[in-house]
Design an enzyme around this catalytic site. Structure first.
Site, PDB file in Angstrom:
ATOM      1  N   HIS A 166      29.374  41.378  46.799  1.00 20.78           N
ATOM      2  CA  HIS A 166      29.573  40.677  45.520  1.00 20.78           C
ATOM      3  C   HIS A 166      28.431  39.729  45.172  1.00 20.78           C
ATOM      4  CE1 HIS A 166      33.777  41.916  44.627  1.00 20.78           C
ATOM      5  NE2 HIS A 166      33.700  42.265  45.901  1.00 20.78           N
ATOM      6  N   ASP A 372      22.842  34.768  40.668  1.00 22.36           N
ATOM      7  CA  ASP A 372      24.271  35.075  40.686  1.00 22.36           C
ATOM      8  C   ASP A 372      24.433  36.578  40.817  1.00 22.36           C
ATOM      9  OD1 ASP A 372      26.995  34.691  40.518  1.00 22.36           O
ATOM     10  OD2 ASP A 372      26.892  33.466  38.698  1.00 22.36           O
TER      11      ASP A 372
HETATM   12  C1  GDG Z   1      31.221  36.033  43.274  1.00 22.31           C
HETATM   13  C2  GDG Z   1      29.749  36.153  42.933  1.00 22.31           C
HETATM   14  C3  GDG Z   1      30.355  37.789  41.156  1.00 22.31           C
HETATM   15  C4  GDG Z   1      36.285  29.526  37.129  1.00 22.31           C
HETATM   16  N1  GDG Z   1      36.777  28.351  36.736  1.00 22.31           N
HETATM   17  C5  GDG Z   1      38.093  28.519  36.550  1.00 22.31           C
HETATM   18  C6  GDG Z   1      38.418  29.824  36.821  1.00 22.31           C
HETATM   19  N2  GDG Z   1      37.293  30.423  37.177  1.00 22.31           N
HETATM   20  C7  GDG Z   1      37.176  31.840  37.546  1.00 22.31           C
HETATM   21  C8  GDG Z   1      36.453  32.548  36.443  1.00 22.31           C
HETATM   22  C9  GDG Z   1      35.876  33.735  37.185  1.00 22.31           C
HETATM   23  C10 GDG Z   1      35.680  33.218  38.597  1.00 22.31           C
HETATM   24  O1  GDG Z   1      36.403  32.015  38.691  1.00 22.31           O
HETATM   25  C11 GDG Z   1      34.229  32.915  38.888  1.00 22.31           C
HETATM   26  O2  GDG Z   1      33.573  34.110  39.036  1.00 22.31           O
HETATM   27  P1  GDG Z   1      31.988  34.223  39.050  1.00 22.31           P
HETATM   28  O3  GDG Z   1      31.611  35.639  38.914  1.00 22.31           O
HETATM   29  O4  GDG Z   1      31.457  33.403  37.939  1.00 22.31           O
HETATM   30  O5  GDG Z   1      31.492  33.590  40.406  1.00 22.31           O
HETATM   31  P2  GDG Z   1      31.839  33.582  42.000  1.00 22.31           P
HETATM   32  O6  GDG Z   1      33.111  32.916  42.254  1.00 22.31           O
HETATM   33  O7  GDG Z   1      30.650  32.952  42.612  1.00 22.31           O
HETATM   34  O8  GDG Z   1      31.966  35.101  42.457  1.00 22.31           O
HETATM   35  C12 GDG Z   1      29.601  36.515  41.471  1.00 22.31           C
HETATM   36  C13 GDG Z   1      31.779  37.706  41.661  1.00 22.31           C
HETATM   37  O9  GDG Z   1      31.815  37.329  43.028  1.00 22.31           O
HETATM   38  C14 GDG Z   1      32.494  39.038  41.507  1.00 22.31           C
HETATM   39  O10 GDG Z   1      31.827  40.058  42.173  1.00 22.31           O
HETATM   40  O11 GDG Z   1      30.382  37.959  39.752  1.00 22.31           O
HETATM   41  O12 GDG Z   1      28.241  36.703  41.172  1.00 22.31           O
HETATM   42  O13 GDG Z   1      29.072  34.944  43.207  1.00 22.31           O
HETATM   43  O14 GDG Z   1      36.808  34.795  37.213  1.00 22.31           O
HETATM   44  O15 GDG Z   1      37.401  32.868  35.466  1.00 22.31           O
HETATM   45  N3  GDG Z   1      39.645  30.322  36.705  1.00 22.31           N
HETATM   46  C15 GDG Z   1      40.628  29.478  36.322  1.00 22.31           C
HETATM   47  N4  GDG Z   1      40.373  28.171  36.075  1.00 22.31           N
HETATM   48  C16 GDG Z   1      39.131  27.658  36.171  1.00 22.31           C
HETATM   49  O16 GDG Z   1      38.928  26.483  35.970  1.00 22.31           O
HETATM   50  N5  GDG Z   1      41.867  29.942  36.171  1.00 22.31           N
END
Ligand code: GDG
Length: 734
Positions: A166, A372
């Site tokens: 990921h 990312d």
């Molecule tokens: C890893 C990789 C890759 C965030 N704030 C809140 C909230 N979120 C949720 C978002 C989103 C998730 O968290 C964050 O996902 P990201 O993709 O931005 O980042 P990572 O957690 O670092 O994930 C990344 C991912 O894996 C998938 O393969 O895209 O690059 O680093 O879903 O919505 N959700 C809620 N409240 C919040 O305040 N409910």
């Protein structure tokens, strides 16, 4: 038997909590979980992982938790607090995470605890092996489990294992820094399919495997130590429908209105886990620069920055929070007024409706990580914009940038550029905003979570696999080497020739029944059979009838259908190999029939102990693609019925397990002259079974360009015939 997909990740997709001494366990909804619901409709999903820290849980509640997890098809792996510290915090989050995000300077001076990381991976392997059953496929997730594919491969050699990373896979020069780089590559290469978000990451991985392990890269396969590993890009998607639905809820629309506080203020939104990779400090400087350059925006724009607490156990994360807090305080202190707070900062997790409200309220979404893997926030913002409005400013160092090309891409290290792009986003006209957003929505709604999981699993099911160890293809043998073999054969008192037919004695033709032996070949075989002390056996995948019709008049023994049927030289009576099971003809023919219909030029051949799908006459690319699919589908049936799936040259053949050309060797040797020399010629994988079964001292000759176990190699059918002609003729007297 229903196929099961065993998912393995560090954390189980559950949220467990103890409230008022009552234990509550819920399966969380997220990209992965919801994507799989769509993609694994016909299979059963079991999830293996750690249930998370449950402080204050009683002994009785642990038993209750396990029961509830079982009901949710979750299998917990228990980890001690020391293991969590060393495997999860020290290695995964403090070494692998920064390095894979190009933050080498954040590595501890003395990286430690790899042994705990390896031990925890082994514990996961045990947990998977405990529940694995033949036919189950395994899908492992992320950087906490890099060693798991190879650990599982050793325990369950036949398992289909997929791995998805990921986070980014860094360029070779960064990856080389990892003290355990070799272990990581070996670990991942235990899988059948290794997936990444982008072609770029997949290329970095392939480069590392080539450079550090000497693996061979012929996209999409990496070959290392006689195993093929498929490597590819599978950009993760989100459950777009869910965000669309959320965006339409009344409560969400009202929440968005409240955030906008009238049309006068433009909302710029940022939503990130508190992580140094997300680019928050530079984003803040860019916002500050925007305010400095454009005083007309004072009071007219607000950055709503949500920062979700994360990895609070890791020291660098705690320090980082202080840095972010201070930067926001400085901007608000310098620019804020009694009526306007430039940065509305929330250090907490939002509820899903609150999050959707922010996405729909935002005029501009700022997603500016310095690195990312993908970034789901960008996609969730797009999916929420059912109004086709809003501008996405996206860092070019996210995986999402490779897919979301209609966003305004920025280099987050170029703070001036970022400020200028933010200004452009705030002043973009409505038509351009809508045009861009519509294009982005097309991508995000089509390439969603179900599409992602479906593509990955389909490639996992059809990934090429080898059954045996194969030697690497090398140059053909030199004339001297061939001469030496010829002399050995000539000087043997008795010689036993085991000859494959198609591809060895005759060249391939479009239709299998057009490869009739020509007069020259019939003459040659007759000469060989008439040679003193020489026994000739033809070992073919063809049917009894066909061999009898074409070669039945020659004094040679015939072995049809890869050795299922044999008849001696000069005999009319075929004998079937005992102990070979029955074939589910109808089921196989129905499935193959579908492929024959959808692949013009291909055809189904029914044999006495199997069914074959030939595609030599089909369009090459389509044929290969269909063959991969058919073979994968057949692999599934094979597990259920005890069948072998053979990938021949432009043919997929399925027949009861245990039939292979090697079967005849023991039988033939029982009737052979003791001490005779065995010389076998073949060209495809089915002949490798024959080569493997030869007694010591035999000569195996491979014909054609493929990889083979045979030490002697002839380039083509013509050379093979010439070799046999030389053998049939007496050597010229000196
Ligand atoms: C890893 C990789 C890759 C965030 N704030 C809140 C909230 N979120 C949720 C978002 C989103 C998730 O968290 C964050 O996902 P990201 O993709 O931005 O980042 P990572 O957690 O670092 O994930 C990344 C991912 O894996 C998938 O393969 O895209 O690059 O680093 O879903 O919505 N959700 C809620 N409240 C919040 O305040 N409910």
């Amino acid at each position: 038997m229903t196929r099961r997909t065993i998912l393995v990740s560090n954390r189980l997709p559950v949220t467990a909590s103890v409230e008022d001494a009552v234990l509550k366990v819920e399966r969380s909804v997220g990209g992965l979980a919801s994507g799989l619901t769509g993609a694994t409709r016909n299979s059963h999903t079991v999830w293996i992982g750690w249930a998370g820290p449950l402080t204050g849980i009683s002994r009785r509640q642990v038993a209750e938790l396990n029961a509830q997890l079982t009901a949710l098809d979750c299998v917990p792996v228990s980890l001690s607090s020391r293991e969590i510290r060393e495997y999860y915090e020290d290695v995964s989050n403090a070494i692998l995470w920064p390095l894979f995000h190009y933050q080498a300077e954040r590595l501890p001076p003395d990286p430690r605890h790899w042994s705990t990381y390896a031990a925890v991976n082994a514990r996961f392997a045990q947990a998977v092996a405990d529940i694995w059953q033949p036919g189950d496929e395994i899908w492992i997730h992320d950087y906490q489990l890099l060693l798991l594919p190879a650990l599982l491969r050793r325990r369950i050699p036949d398992a289909r294992i997929g791995f998805f990373l990921h986070i980014p896979f860094p360029a070779l020069e960064i990856f080389r820094i990892l003290p355990w780089r070799q272990e990581v590559l070996d670990g991942l290469l235990g899988a059948d399919l290794v997936g990444f978000h982008t072609e770029g990451y997949a290329g970095h991985f392939a480069a590392a495997a080539q450079d550090l392990l000497g693996a061979e890269w012929k996209p999409p396969y990496l070959t290392h130590q006689d195993r093929d590993v498929r490597v590819g890009a599978y950009p993760i998607g989100i459950d777009a429908g869910r965000f669309e639905e959320l965006a339409r809820r009344r409560g969400v629309r009202q929440g968005a209105e409240a955030l906008r506080r009238g049309a006068d203020v433009q909302v710029v939104a940022g939503v990130d886990r508190l992580d140094y990779t997300k680019g928050i400090p530079r984003r803040l400087i860019a916002f500050e620069r925007l305010l400095t350059r454009h005083p007309e925006l004072h009071g007219k724009v607000q950055l709503v920055q949500v920062v979700v607490p994360s990895r609070t156990g890791v020291r660098t994360y705690r320090e980082f929070r202080t840095q972010v807090d201070a930067a926001i305080g400085n901007i608000n202190g310098a620019f804020g007024t009694a009526l306007w707070t430039p940065v509305a900062y929330q250090y907490r997790s939002l509820g899903e409706e609150e999050l959707a409200a922010l996405y729909t309220a935002a005029d501009v979404m700022l997603v500016t990580p310095i690195r990312d893997g993908m970034n789901l926030v960008a996609k969730e913002f797009i999916a929420s914009r059912v109004d086709d409005d809003g501008v996405l400013v996206l860092s070019e160092f996210t995986g999402a940038a490779a897919q979301l090309t209609e966003a305004l891409l920025v280099n987050p290290y170029d703070v001036d550029g970022m400020a200028a792009t933010l200004y452009r986003a705030l002043t973009m006209d409505r038509d351009e905003r809508k045009r861009r957003m519509r294009a982005l929505r097309g991508t995000v709604t089509v390439q969603d979570a179900t599409w992602w999981a479906g593509t990955f699993l389909s490639d996992l099911r059809s990934a090429r696999r080898r059954r045996k160890r194969w030697a690497t293809a090398s140059e053909t043998s030199t004339p001297e080497e061939v001469q030496e073999v010829l002399e050995r054969a000539r000087s043997a008192r008795s010689l036993l020739l085991l000859l494959d037919y198609d591809g060895t004695l005759v060249s391939f033709t479009g239709r299998p029944d057009a490869a009739r032996p020509d007069t020259e070949l019939l003459g040659l075989l007759g000469q060989l059979a008439g040679r003193a002390g020489t026994d000739v056996h033809l070992v073919s995948g063809r049917s009894r009838d066909q061999l009898a019709e074409w070669l039945g008049d020659l004094p040679v023994a015939l072995h049809a259908e890869h050795g299922l049927w044999s008849r001696g030289a000069g005999s009319d009576e075929w004998k079937r190999q005992p102990a070979v099971g029955a074939t589910p003809y109808d089921e196989l023919a129905t499935v193959m029939g579908r492929y024959a219909e959808s692949t013009p030029g291909s055809l189904v051949e029914r044999k006495s102990a199997g069914v074959a799908w030939h595609y030599r006459m089909a369009d090459a690319a389509l044929g290969d693609q269909q063959a991969e699919r058919l073979a994968a589908e057949m692999d599934d049936l094979a597990d259920v019925h005890g069948l072998d799936v053979l990938r021949g040259d432009k043919v997929i053949e399925v027949r009861p397990s245990g039939i292979h050309k090697g079967l005849i060797v023991a039988d033939v040797m029982r009737h052979a002259v003791p001490g005779c020399l065995v010389l076998a010629l073949g060209d495809d994988r089915t002949d490798e079974d024959l080569f493997t079964a030869l007694p010591p001292g035999s000569i195996a000759i491979h014909v054609g360009p493929r990889e083979s176990l045979a030490p002697v190699r002839l380039p083509d059918v013509a050379t093979a015939r010439a070799f046999l002609r030389d053998l049939a003729m007496e050597p010229p007297s000196a």
